[in-house]
Scaffold this motif. Structure first.
Motif, short mmCIF file in Angstrom:
data_model
loop_
_atom_site.label_atom_id
_atom_site.label_comp_id
_atom_site.label_asym_id
_atom_site.label_seq_id
_atom_site.Cartn_x
_atom_site.Cartn_y
_atom_site.Cartn_z
N ILE A 176 0.77 -1.08 -0.30
CA ILE A 176 0.62 0.09 -0.16
C ILE A 176 0.70 0.82 -0.37
O ILE A 176 0.45 2.51 0.65
CB ILE A 176 -1.27 -0.28 1.17
N GLY A 177 2.10 1.36 -0.35
CA GLY A 177 2.88 1.86 -0.42
C GLY A 177 3.79 2.51 0.30
O GLY A 177 4.35 2.97 0.54
N ARG A 233 12.40 1.01 -3.96
CA ARG A 233 11.08 0.43 -4.17
C ARG A 233 10.72 -0.37 -5.23
O ARG A 233 11.45 0.53 -5.87
CB ARG A 233 10.18 1.18 -3.53
N ILE A 246 7.85 1.36 -7.44
CA ILE A 246 7.55 3.18 -7.39
C ILE A 246 8.33 3.47 -9.17
O ILE A 246 7.29 4.72 -9.75
CB ILE A 246 8.75 3.81 -7.09
N PRO A 247 8.76 2.86 -9.77
CA PRO A 247 9.06 2.93 -11.40
C PRO A 247 7.38 3.19 -12.02
O PRO A 247 6.89 4.06 -12.69
CB PRO A 247 9.90 1.60 -11.72
N LYS A 272 4.70 3.12 -11.43
CA LYS A 272 3.78 4.77 -10.89
C LYS A 272 4.13 6.11 -10.98
O LYS A 272 3.01 6.74 -11.02
CB LYS A 272 3.54 5.32 -8.94
N PHE A 303 -3.06 0.80 -10.06
CA PHE A 303 -4.08 0.76 -9.53
C PHE A 303 -5.80 0.34 -9.97
O PHE A 303 -5.72 0.06 -10.98
CB PHE A 303 -4.61 2.17 -8.83
N ALA A 318 -4.02 8.39 5.06
CA ALA A 318 -5.53 6.83 4.36
C ALA A 318 -4.39 7.80 2.83
O ALA A 318 -4.45 8.77 2.01
CB ALA A 318 -6.13 7.40 4.70
N SER A 319 -5.16 7.06 1.76
CA SER A 319 -4.58 7.00 0.12
C SER A 319 -5.91 7.80 0.01
O SER A 319 -6.59 8.18 0.54
CB SER A 319 -4.77 5.81 -0.59
N ILE A 320 -5.46 9.02 -0.90
CA ILE A 320 -6.43 9.64 -1.23
C ILE A 320 -7.10 9.47 -2.36
O ILE A 320 -8.28 9.61 -2.44
CB ILE A 320 -5.44 11.23 -2.24
#
Lengths: 156, 311
Positions: free
Chosen positions: B10-11, B138, B141-142, B144, B151, B275-277
């Protein structure tokens, strides 16, 4: 349905749709360009930011008709893994995100800033990103990454 | 090497941390480890991903499993090469020994079944670890940064329908009346779903679902409930609520001199949610009597979060 024409990431694009629909809806739903994200739908969070011309704008709050004949740039248009934008390289180098949902909009806001101001101060970066929310709290790394990208671009 | 842990990304970077542990234990380069996202079909049930427990729980499990796998391959290699197991070394999956004898995980993979009881191989000591404990980039990350779909919001299936849930404007409100006429007139509508206070629309398109939801909202009448307390007066509100006090410990002051000054202060902070946005999103695909659900849930493996058929 009337057709609206614009340039999307440099490519001539025509969309037959209700011109009052939001640009975000057209990008994600019709054109399947899913870089810009739906966050709040009310121009509050910046996750859907795209560049219209050189300006970072919330695409959720922008009607399709308003981009007729204009240049629209999404995060997909900034760069790719093979040919990354300096910001994308810097965001990886600084590990400047957690969940990453807000990042497409933040990259766009930062890219618009660097076009206008290639050598921003820490404060100017924070001001430019003031309208971009990140609920994970990655802000400090994001600011560092933008400053790093500006320095890398200046060195090239 | 494929690892499918029961913890979700989840990041927080857990998938990268677990990959580091696996690579270390197996003597592999990090890039050789492919992490597969958690699924009820392919992952061990490691419960909910929360509480900063993933490295200690899943990490320990991955470490032990990989130590076991390493040992299985080493003993097979010793057998094939006619060399003592202690004389073998592994470097990025290549197994070598005295007299320039060599083999590799991939060469032996066809002969090994991992479907067996663990024999209890001992993992490496922390001093022998090259990756775990040091920072690596991580793995997620690339994608994203380059807007590769990561997602569920960005995924689509052929013939996919879109849903929206009708939410009350006040928490705990009850749905007294629902006039569906307006929503029925919206193009693309597939269904209006109603189950007690839960109501929602299903449409052929996302904007069709939005339009139908808008119409359904106009037709909904909710019971009034007590509003939430004023967010600027939360501390006072909390203090005014009935309390149950428990004494955990009592200590007499160790200082016996005279008091010169007493400080009394009260500190409060506003309610903050981390939280996530992203708005919540899930996707489901039915094929025959099976359903495949994609969710960003942190608890898809725990029983209480599993989908239940409607009675």
């Amino acid at each position: 349905m009337p057709s609206v024409r614009f340039r999307l990431n440099g490519v001539e694009t025509a969309v037959d749709a209700d011109p009052d629909r939001s640009l975000l809806d057209i990008l994600r739903g019709t054109l399947r360009m899913t870089g810009p994200h739906f966050g709040c739908g009310a121009n509050e969070c910046g996750a859907c930011n795209v560049m219209i011309g050189d300006q970072a704008v919330a695409s959720c709050d922008t009607p399709l008709w308003s981009v007729a004949d204009k240049d629209v740039t999404t995060v997909e248009g900034l760069g790719t893994a093979e040919l990354p934008h300096a910001l994308q390289t810097a965001f990886i180098a600084e590990q400047a995100l957690q969940c990453g949902y807000c990042i497409p909009g933040i990259l766009i806001s930062a890219a618009a800033l660097l076009k206008k101001n290639p050598n921003p101060s820490d404060r100017e970066v924070r001001t430019a990103l003031d309208r971009n929310l990140c609920r994970c709290g990655s802000h400090n790394r994001i600011v560092k990454a933008v400053l790093r990208a500006a320095a890398d671009m200046a060195a090239q | 090497m494929v690892v499918s842990p029961g913890k979700v990304e989840i990041g927080q970077g857990i998938v990268t941390a677990l990959a580091q542990i696996a690579a270390d234990e197996l003597d592999l380069e990090l890039g050789r480890v492919r992490m597969v996202r958690a699924s009820t079909a392919g992952s061990p049930n490691e419960g909910v991903t929360s509480g900063s427990l993933s490295v200690q729980q899943s990490g320990r499990a991955v470490r032990h499993v990989c130590a076991e796998v390493r040992q299985i391959f080493l003993s097979l290699a010793a057998d094939r090469l006619g060399v003592a197991i202690d004389a073998l070394a592994i470097s990025d999956g290549e197994i070598s020994g005295p007299g320039n004898v060599r083999t590799s995980y991939w060469e032996l993979a066809g002969e090994v079944s991992l479907d067996r009881q663990a024999a209890g191989a001992t993992p490496k000591s922390s001093a022998q670890r090259a990756l775990a404990g040091s920072s690596v980039q991580r793995l997620d990350i690339p994608d994203k940064v380059f807007a590769q779909p990561r997602f569920i919001h960005d995924s689509a299936l052929p013939g996919m329908l879109h849903g929206r849930v009708l939410r009350p404007e006040m928490p705990g409100a009850k749905l007294i009346e629902l006039n569906e006429d307006g929503a029925r007139g919206i193009a693309g509508l597939v269904a209006i779903v109603r189950d007690g206070n839960f109501a929602g629309v299903v449409s052929q398109s996302e904007d069709g679902a939005e339009a139908a939801l808008k119409a359904l909202r106009r037709g909904a009448r909710w019971s009034l409930r007590e509003p939430l307390p004023d967010e600027n007066e939360l501390a006072q509100w909390l203090k005014s609520q009935p309390v149950e006090s428990t004494v955990i410990d009592k200590k007499a002051t160790p200082y016996t001199g005279t008091k010169s000054r007493t400080l009394r202060r009260q500190y409060t902070r506003p309610y903050i949610a981390h939280a996530s946005i992203a708005p919540s999103c899930a996707m489901a695909q039915w094929s025959g009597d099976r359903v495949h659900i994609w969710t960003h849930s942190q608890g898809c493996l725990s029983a209480q979060d599993r989908p239940r058929p409607r009675p």
